[in-house]
Design an enzyme around this catalytic site. Structure first.
Site, mmCIF file in Angstrom:
data_model
loop_
_atom_site.group_PDB
_atom_site.id
_atom_site.type_symbol
_atom_site.label_atom_id
_atom_site.label_comp_id
_atom_site.label_asym_id
_atom_site.label_seq_id
_atom_site.Cartn_x
_atom_site.Cartn_y
_atom_site.Cartn_z
ATOM 1 N N LYS A 150 22.854 -15.215 -16.412
ATOM 2 C CA LYS A 150 21.797 -14.206 -16.362
ATOM 3 C C LYS A 150 22.063 -13.014 -17.284
ATOM 4 O O LYS A 150 21.151 -12.222 -17.549
ATOM 5 C CB LYS A 150 21.591 -13.720 -14.929
ATOM 6 C CG LYS A 150 21.185 -14.801 -13.944
ATOM 7 C CD LYS A 150 19.842 -15.420 -14.300
ATOM 8 C CE LYS A 150 19.358 -16.344 -13.182
ATOM 9 N NZ LYS A 150 18.032 -16.901 -13.456
ATOM 10 N N SER A 201 25.727 -23.189 -7.413
ATOM 11 C CA SER A 201 24.782 -23.719 -8.398
ATOM 12 C C SER A 201 25.498 -24.555 -9.455
ATOM 13 O O SER A 201 24.973 -25.574 -9.922
ATOM 14 C CB SER A 201 24.002 -22.576 -9.055
ATOM 15 O OG SER A 201 24.885 -21.620 -9.608
#
Length: 380
Positions: A54, A298
């Protein structure tokens, strides 16, 4: 790698921390986890400065807004996040001098809040009943009320375009150096930026590469075929009917982001794979214990999907998958629920095998009976 190679240095000093975003390494997975005759590379996004993929979108959105004038000097930046985007936005805001406010549902890990606050952000926790749409709505309200700049990670084209310009090219360029190319690219979806941007680049520049999109089995939003109902600005209006809770933080909020929808409309993926409950955590733990790769849930989900694809792929296939973040973002989650901070019996046995500096286990707590309980038992 030789000592000489390690000692060459990073390169010239960088101007600021955002210059270290991107160019993350591909790491080969050994046959302890990868099926024989197939090569799996993990693109380790925790090499970014704040340890997640991110960082890319935060830089992209802030820089794009600075260039087009929608973000003014000193203006407060607000965004909704499961944590990693908030950490990344807080980092960029700290470096650029923008006040930062983050909205986040209460279900996400405590350490993410702490990191964002350490970076100077204000963190507004929203009730779990609101799920992802609730934290997005809160950020939208705050931006409208106070005139703040809303990042719109789930709607912004700057998100996926940065992956088109960086993540996709990095994969092909690094593999080209060893005369390889990816036969499969495996990724999950959160905002959809990695999928839409990197997959679009790979499709255009490596047409034989098959794109594999993964999502939680209990949150089959893509597989459902149902679109998200949106406000005019692209933000979700209501929770998606196919959503059910799942343990993969950062993946599959309770709506299909507009960024993801654009990638789906481009028909970028060749295969959609479901991640069953429990396998992501087990694979994350396996990566740590077998490869020394410390990635989050994840990342475990991505690698599990990559291994499933590799098992069915022709011999000699090259599979690339994304490990979005570090396991340190999950210390308070079920990923670490079986890890004890105190020494185990095996560890005490090792400690006692030599005579010095033995820390004995704490004495068991002795239950103290109150005067009231003693009276109840007929004693004074």
């Amino acid at each position: 790698m030789s000592i000489e190679s390690r000692g060459r240095g990073y390169g010239p000093p960088v101007e600021n921390i955002t210059h270290t975003i991107g160019n993350t390494p591909l790491v080969r997975i050994s046959e302890k986890l990868a099926p024989a005759g197939r090569t799996i590379y993990a693109k380790c996004e925790f090499f970014n400065p704040l340890s997640s993929v991110k960082d890319r979108l935060a830089l992209a959105i802030i820089e794009n807004a600075e260039k087009n004038g929608t973000l003014k000097p000193g203006q407060t930046v607000v965004e909704a996040t499961s944590g990693n985007t908030g950490v990344a936005v807080a980092m960029v805001c700290a470096q650029r001098g923008y006040p930062c406010v983050i909205t986040m549902a209460e279900t996400f890990s405590i350490e993410r809040r702490t990191i964002m606050r350490q970076l100077g952000a204000k963190v507004i926790i929203t009730p779990k009943e609101g799920k992802g749409t609730g934290m997005v709505e809160k950020a939208r309200e705050l931006a409208e009320k106070h005139g703040w700049f809303l990042c719109h990670q789930f709607e912004s084209d700057a998100n996926w375009k940065f992956h088109y310009e960086t993540t996709g090219p990095e994969i092909l360029n690094d593999l080209e150096k060893i005369h390889q190319s990816p036969d499969y690219f495996v990724t999950g979806w959160g905002s959809g930026g990695t999928f839409t941007g990197a997959a679009k680049y790979l499709k255009e520049n490596s047409p034989h590469t098959k794109i594999v999109l993964a999502e939680p089995e209990t949150a089959n939003l893509v597989r459902s075929g149902m679109k998200t109902v949106r406000h005019e600005d692209g933000t979700p209006m209501i929770s998606h009917p196919a959503f059910r809770g799942h343990p993969i933080q950062g993946w599959a909020p309770d709506f299909i982001p507009l960024v993801l929808e654009k990638g789906l409309d481009m028909n970028l993926h060749d295969t959609l794979i479901d991640i069953p409950s429990g396998v992501a955590i087990k694979m994350s733990q396996a990566l740590a214990k077998n490869e020394g790769i410390f990635t989050g849930v994840s990342g475990g989900a991505s690698m599990w999907a990559a291994v499933q694809i590799a098992r069915k792929a022709p011999e000699g296939s090259v599979i690339v998958t994304i490990l979005p973040d570090t396991a340190e973002r999950y210390l308070s989650t079920p990923l670490f629920s079986k890890i004890n901070s105190d020494m185990s019996e095996d560890e005490y046995e090792i400690a006692r095998s030599t005579p010095s500096w033995i820390l004995d286990p704490p004495a068991p707590a002795v239950e103290q009976k109150s005067g009231l309980s003693m009276l109840c038992c007929g004693r004074k």
